[in-house]
Design a protein around this motif. Structure first.
Motif, mmCIF file in Angstrom:
data_model
loop_
_atom_site.group_PDB
_atom_site.id
_atom_site.type_symbol
_atom_site.label_atom_id
_atom_site.label_comp_id
_atom_site.label_asym_id
_atom_site.label_seq_id
_atom_site.Cartn_x
_atom_site.Cartn_y
_atom_site.Cartn_z
ATOM 1 N N ALA A 192 48.235 49.904 28.521
ATOM 2 C CA ALA A 192 47.493 49.149 27.504
ATOM 3 C C ALA A 192 46.726 47.989 28.124
ATOM 4 O O ALA A 192 45.576 47.729 27.763
ATOM 5 C CB ALA A 192 48.453 48.650 26.429
ATOM 6 N N LEU A 193 47.351 47.297 29.072
ATOM 7 C CA LEU A 193 46.660 46.203 29.757
ATOM 8 C C LEU A 193 45.427 46.725 30.484
ATOM 9 O O LEU A 193 44.333 46.173 30.346
ATOM 10 C CB LEU A 193 47.587 45.532 30.770
ATOM 11 N N ARG A 194 45.594 47.780 31.275
ATOM 12 C CA ARG A 194 44.493 48.312 32.064
ATOM 13 C C ARG A 194 43.373 48.850 31.177
ATOM 14 O O ARG A 194 42.199 48.671 31.472
ATOM 15 C CB ARG A 194 44.987 49.393 33.029
ATOM 16 N N LEU A 195 43.715 49.524 30.090
ATOM 17 C CA LEU A 195 42.695 50.049 29.178
ATOM 18 C C LEU A 195 41.911 48.939 28.489
ATOM 19 O O LEU A 195 40.791 49.148 28.045
ATOM 20 C CB LEU A 195 43.327 50.967 28.136
ATOM 21 N N ASN A 196 42.495 47.755 28.420
ATOM 22 C CA ASN A 196 41.831 46.615 27.797
ATOM 23 C C ASN A 196 41.271 45.641 28.833
ATOM 24 O O ASN A 196 40.959 44.496 28.513
ATOM 25 C CB ASN A 196 42.799 45.907 26.851
ATOM 26 N N GLY A 197 41.157 46.093 30.080
ATOM 27 C CA GLY A 197 40.515 45.293 31.125
ATOM 28 C C GLY A 197 41.334 44.140 31.647
ATOM 29 O O GLY A 197 40.778 43.213 32.239
ATOM 30 N N ALA A 198 42.647 44.176 31.467
ATOM 31 C CA ALA A 198 43.501 43.087 31.935
ATOM 32 C C ALA A 198 44.394 43.552 33.078
ATOM 33 O O ALA A 198 44.566 44.748 33.298
ATOM 34 C CB ALA A 198 44.366 42.578 30.780
ATOM 35 N N VAL A 199 44.947 42.591 33.795
ATOM 36 C CA VAL A 199 45.944 42.870 34.828
ATOM 37 C C VAL A 199 47.273 42.290 34.368
ATOM 38 O O VAL A 199 47.314 41.463 33.459
ATOM 39 C CB VAL A 199 45.538 42.281 36.200
ATOM 40 N N ALA A 200 48.356 42.706 35.000
ATOM 41 C CA ALA A 200 49.671 42.248 34.577
ATOM 42 C C ALA A 200 49.883 40.768 34.878
ATOM 43 O O ALA A 200 50.459 40.046 34.071
ATOM 44 C CB ALA A 200 50.770 43.083 35.229
ATOM 45 N N ARG A 201 49.428 40.318 36.025
ATOM 46 C CA ARG A 201 49.628 38.924 36.404
ATOM 47 C C ARG A 201 48.882 38.637 37.686
ATOM 48 O O ARG A 201 48.330 39.537 38.306
ATOM 49 C CB ARG A 201 51.102 38.604 36.586
ATOM 50 N N THR A 202 48.928 37.379 38.126
ATOM 51 C CA THR A 202 48.410 36.998 39.429
ATOM 52 C C THR A 202 49.595 36.910 40.370
ATOM 53 O O THR A 202 50.650 36.395 40.006
ATOM 54 C CB THR A 202 47.692 35.631 39.346
ATOM 55 N N SER A 203 49.459 37.397 41.563
ATOM 56 C CA SER A 203 50.554 37.429 42.520
ATOM 57 C C SER A 203 51.054 36.035 42.842
ATOM 58 O O SER A 203 50.261 35.126 43.088
ATOM 59 C CB SER A 203 50.105 38.106 43.812
ATOM 60 N N GLU A 204 52.380 35.865 42.863
ATOM 61 C CA GLU A 204 52.924 34.582 43.306
ATOM 62 C C GLU A 204 52.947 34.476 44.821
ATOM 63 O O GLU A 204 53.246 33.432 45.371
ATOM 64 C CB GLU A 204 54.319 34.344 42.731
ATOM 65 N N PHE A 205 52.630 35.573 45.522
ATOM 66 C CA PHE A 205 52.661 35.582 46.973
ATOM 67 C C PHE A 205 51.270 35.601 47.597
ATOM 68 O O PHE A 205 51.138 35.616 48.809
ATOM 69 C CB PHE A 205 53.446 36.802 47.475
ATOM 70 N N GLY A 206 50.241 35.626 46.796
ATOM 71 C CA GLY A 206 48.887 35.665 47.315
ATOM 72 C C GLY A 206 47.913 35.289 46.217
ATOM 73 O O GLY A 206 48.288 34.742 45.201
ATOM 74 N N ASP A 207 46.657 35.589 46.425
ATOM 75 C CA ASP A 207 45.645 35.168 45.466
ATOM 76 C C ASP A 207 45.066 36.316 44.655
ATOM 77 O O ASP A 207 44.068 36.157 43.981
ATOM 78 C CB ASP A 207 44.521 34.431 46.193
ATOM 79 N N GLY A 208 45.693 37.482 44.690
ATOM 80 C CA GLY A 208 45.113 38.631 44.017
ATOM 81 C C GLY A 208 45.799 38.999 42.719
ATOM 82 O O GLY A 208 46.963 38.692 42.497
#
Length: 87
Positions: A21-37
């Motif tokens: 559902a997130l991907r189909l709506n153009g979203a990502v799950a979160r921002t990595s706490e170990f990097g910037d992606g």
């Protein structure tokens, strides 16, 4: 199914996972706490810990294993935070 991503209205099909559902709506799950992606899941079977997401009621769930529900409130970035907090 209608739900919200970071306060924005979104839609998905019954049976979709939160990650789908997130991907189909153009979203990502979160921002990595170990990097910037941005993170959008890796193993897709609940083993890698890459797709944890917060829900409006305070629970954290694995997006790849959790079915989307009508009325869900999904949070990918906490207010005032640039990255997802550590577990």
């Amino acid at each position: 199914m209608r739900f919200r991503i970071d306060g924005r209205p979104a839609e998905a099909l019954s049976g979709d996972t939160v990650l789908t559902a997130l991907r189909l709506n153009g979203a990502v799950a979160r921002t990595s706490e170990f990097g910037d992606g941005p993170r959008a899941g890796f193993c897709l079977m609940g083993a890698c810990q890459d797709c944890w997401i917060s829900m409006g009621d305070g629970r954290r769930v694995r997006a790849c294993e959790t079915p989307v529900e009508d009325g869900m409130d999904l949070i990918t970035t906490l207010p005032g935070e640039s990255q997802w907090p550590g577990a």
